[in-house]
Design an enzyme around this catalytic site. Structure first.
Site, PDB file in Angstrom:
ATOM      1  N   LEU A   1       5.695  -6.340  11.893  1.00 35.05           N
ATOM      2  CA  LEU A   1       7.016  -6.915  11.654  1.00 35.05           C
ATOM      3  C   LEU A   1       8.082  -5.839  11.552  1.00 35.05           C
ATOM      4  CD1 LEU A   1       6.222  -9.590   8.913  1.00 35.05           C
ATOM      5  CD2 LEU A   1       5.928  -9.729  11.395  1.00 35.05           C
TER       6      LEU A   1
ATOM      7  N   THR B   1       0.863  -1.186   0.000  1.00 35.19           N
ATOM      8  CA  THR B   1       0.000   0.000   0.000  1.00 35.19           C
ATOM      9  C   THR B   1       0.899   1.237   0.000  1.00 35.19           C
ATOM     10  OG1 THR B   1      -0.162  -0.119   2.422  1.00 35.19           O
ATOM     11  CG2 THR B   1      -1.938  -1.127   1.144  1.00 35.19           C
TER      12      THR B   1
ATOM     13  N   THR C   1      -1.048  -2.502   5.685  1.00 41.27           N
ATOM     14  CA  THR C   1      -1.375  -1.278   6.418  1.00 41.27           C
ATOM     15  C   THR C   1      -2.289  -0.422   5.556  1.00 41.27           C
ATOM     16  OG1 THR C   1       0.785  -1.365   7.493  1.00 41.27           O
ATOM     17  CG2 THR C   1      -0.418   0.719   7.601  1.00 41.27           C
TER      18      THR C   1
ATOM     19  N   CYS D   1       7.612   1.765   5.278  1.00 42.81           N
ATOM     20  CA  CYS D   1       6.484   1.802   6.214  1.00 42.81           C
ATOM     21  C   CYS D   1       6.299   3.163   6.883  1.00 42.81           C
ATOM     22  CB  CYS D   1       6.651   0.710   7.271  1.00 42.81           C
ATOM     23  SG  CYS D   1       6.513  -0.969   6.611  1.00 42.81           S
TER      24      CYS D   1
ATOM     25  N   PHE E   1      13.957   3.344  20.840  1.00 44.92           N
ATOM     26  CA  PHE E   1      13.612   4.326  19.810  1.00 44.92           C
ATOM     27  C   PHE E   1      13.997   5.752  20.211  1.00 44.92           C
ATOM     28  CE2 PHE E   1      11.212   0.734  18.372  1.00 44.92           C
ATOM     29  CZ  PHE E   1      11.238   0.837  16.993  1.00 44.92           C
ATOM     30  N   LEU E   2      14.916   5.874  21.161  1.00 46.52           N
ATOM     31  CA  LEU E   2      15.459   7.183  21.512  1.00 46.52           C
ATOM     32  C   LEU E   2      16.927   7.254  21.108  1.00 46.52           C
ATOM     33  CD1 LEU E   2      13.961   8.138  25.007  1.00 46.52           C
ATOM     34  CD2 LEU E   2      13.434   9.119  22.767  1.00 46.52           C
TER      35      LEU E   2
ATOM     36  N   GLY F   1      13.331   5.642   7.662  1.00 48.93           N
ATOM     37  CA  GLY F   1      13.023   5.531   6.241  1.00 48.93           C
ATOM     38  C   GLY F   1      12.321   4.215   6.000  1.00 48.93           C
TER      39      GLY F   1
END
Length: 470
Positions: free
Chosen positions: A154, A86, A122, A264, A253-254, A261
């Site tokens: 994933l 998508t 998604t 997704c 994620f910090l 990139g």
């Protein structure tokens, strides 16, 4: 149970192999005959750790087959998983659902018995309802076919693990029958204690885009802090460690760096804002525009810092780029920040030589004008600057003393904050990193040009990978 998986890209090929591995009979379906032949031979058309082994095992057992025929799929399957792409529309921020719609239109004429169609792609909220209405138009007895949504979560590079050992399963259903079927599909995971959230389709669709939006926001937040740290002389790594100890925030994620990139996060947050606008609630997610802009600005900042290290110009300079893929443990270069930076530097006159453990072939297909090297040492030969742009584990293990012997000037920009800066400096390197102080260098505030044209106002052109505002 007999399952089909329609679409055998990064998502579908892994899902098909893993569903066979937990005991189902699985038929993978794709219109790309070359891809189907490769998969049937046990050769995945992309790099994903562990996938080749699981493909080979289940093809050998007879539980996994592949075909290009939707007629065969309709006759075979009790459950049809839709795993097609998508992408972002070329002329707007919205998701392009043509592939999803095409599956429904092509599959429906062949459906002769009750079945469950389960979307994993998604999609914008409301897609399940729209597809169910479409089936009502296409089928004489649409009551025998249900549509549900079961979003994927994933991570490329860990897709096999994330499929077999997910941290949660989310299903959006409209009947107890659909819920029972999906519980049976995922029975081994449920027996292992994986949380199972059964909800309505709209909520299930939103769970995926909300999760990706949150992750993107967290990444852009720490990158915004890195920008402030560069201007003030503070250290973003220490900052992230400190706030990450707060259990309400967490450290994952910090990690400040070049930004996100891939296929997704960038397109998903844009599609979310487009759908919110259609629903009349665009102001509720307006912050995602800034999330995207911060992310794109990191690429421009990286180019600017690299130019400074190269002496103010790239013309006639040789630059080594370590990393082409958008993340490690993958060969995926879709909307790769690394390639965007490499392309921008090349356009400014640099001779760019790039190395990547798995992504060279895909990178060369997108940017054939660059030079590519099979090893790091050759890539760095006579370079005036080395850019660390994708955090492959082997780059962290490089010997800076040995590498200093082959470069022209020992300058390195660590755009992923993954190298041991003190180790490299002790080997004679000038080291710059995003959001980290450089000994002897005073912080300088630099005004970065507005980045709206770097991917928000129009879709990213994956072929051009332009950083220049339009």
């Amino acid at each position: 149970m007999r399952l089909t998986v329609i679409g055998t890209g990064y998502l579908g090929a892994v899902h098909a192999a893993c569903m066979a591995d937990i005991g189902h009979e699985v038929l993978g379906v794709d219109i790309d005959a070359d891809k189907i032949r490769a998969l049937a031979d046990g050769r995945p058309p992309f790099f994903e750790p562990g996938l080749r082994q699981i493909l080979t095992r289940n093809i050998g057992s007879g539980r996994l087959r592949f075909t290009t025929s939707l007629r065969e799929a309709a006759e075979f399957g009790d459950v049809h998983f839709v795993c097609v792409g998508t992408p972002q529309q070329r002329d707007s921020l919205a998701a392009d659902l043509r592939h999803v719609d095409a599956v429904i239109d092509a599959l429906a004429p062949h459906l002769r018995r009750p079945c469950l169609i389960v979307g994993k792609s998604t999609v914008p909220v409301g897609t399940t309802e729209r597809l169910a209405a479409r089936l009502t138009e296409l089928l004489p007895d649409a009551s025998a076919v249900e549509v549900a949504w079961n979003p994927e979560f994933l991570r490329e590079g860990y897709a096999v693990h994330d499929t077999l050992q997910p941290d949660r399963l989310v299903t959006g259903v409209v009947s107890s029958h659909a819920d029972e079927v999906l519980r049976a599909v995922y029975a081994p995971m449920l027996e292992a204690g994986v949380p199972y959230i059964s909800t309505d389709p709209a909520t299930a669709e939103l769970v995926k885009v909300a999760a990706n939006s949150f992750l993107a926001t967290k990444i852009s937040f720490i990158n915004a802090m890195a920008e402030v740290c560069d201007a003030s002389g503070a250290d973003v790594v220490t900052l992230a460690d400190a706030i990450g100890h707060d259990t309400r925030i967490g450290r994952r994620f910090l990690s400040a760096g070049l930004g996100f990139g891939g296929g997704c996060l960038p397109k998903d947050i844009r599609a979310f804002t487009a759908r919110a606008r259609e629903l009349g609630v665009d102001r509720a997610v307006a912050f995602l525009r800034e999330v995207d802009e911060i992310n794109m600005r990191q690429r421009r900042r990286t180019v600017d810092i690299a130019r400074e290290l190269a002496g103010g110009t790239f013309t006639g300079r040789r630059v080594a780029v370590l990393g082409a893929t958008f993340k490690p443990n993958s060969d995926d270069v879709r909307d790769s920040p690394s390639l965007a930076v490499a392309a921008a530097i090349h356009r400014e006159g640099a001779e760019v030589c790039l190395h990547d453990p798995e992504g060279v072939d895909n990178a060369r297909a997108v940017l054939p004008a660059l030079r590519y090297s099979p090893d790091v040492s050759t890539a760095c030969q006579d370079a005036c600057l080395v850019l660390h742009l994708t955090e492959w584990s082997q780059y962290r293990k490089l010997d800076p003393v040995a590498l200093a012997a082959v470069v022209r000037t020992p300058n390195v920009l660590d755009a992923r904050n993954g190298l041991d800066a003190e180790l490299w400096r002790s080997a004679g390197w000038t080291v710059r990193a995003l959001g980290r102080p450089t000994p002897g260098r005073q912080p300088v505030h630099v005004t970065i040009p507005h980045a709206a044209g770097l991917g928000w106002a129009a879709p990213i052109d994956a072929g051009r990978l332009s950083l220049a505002p339009k």
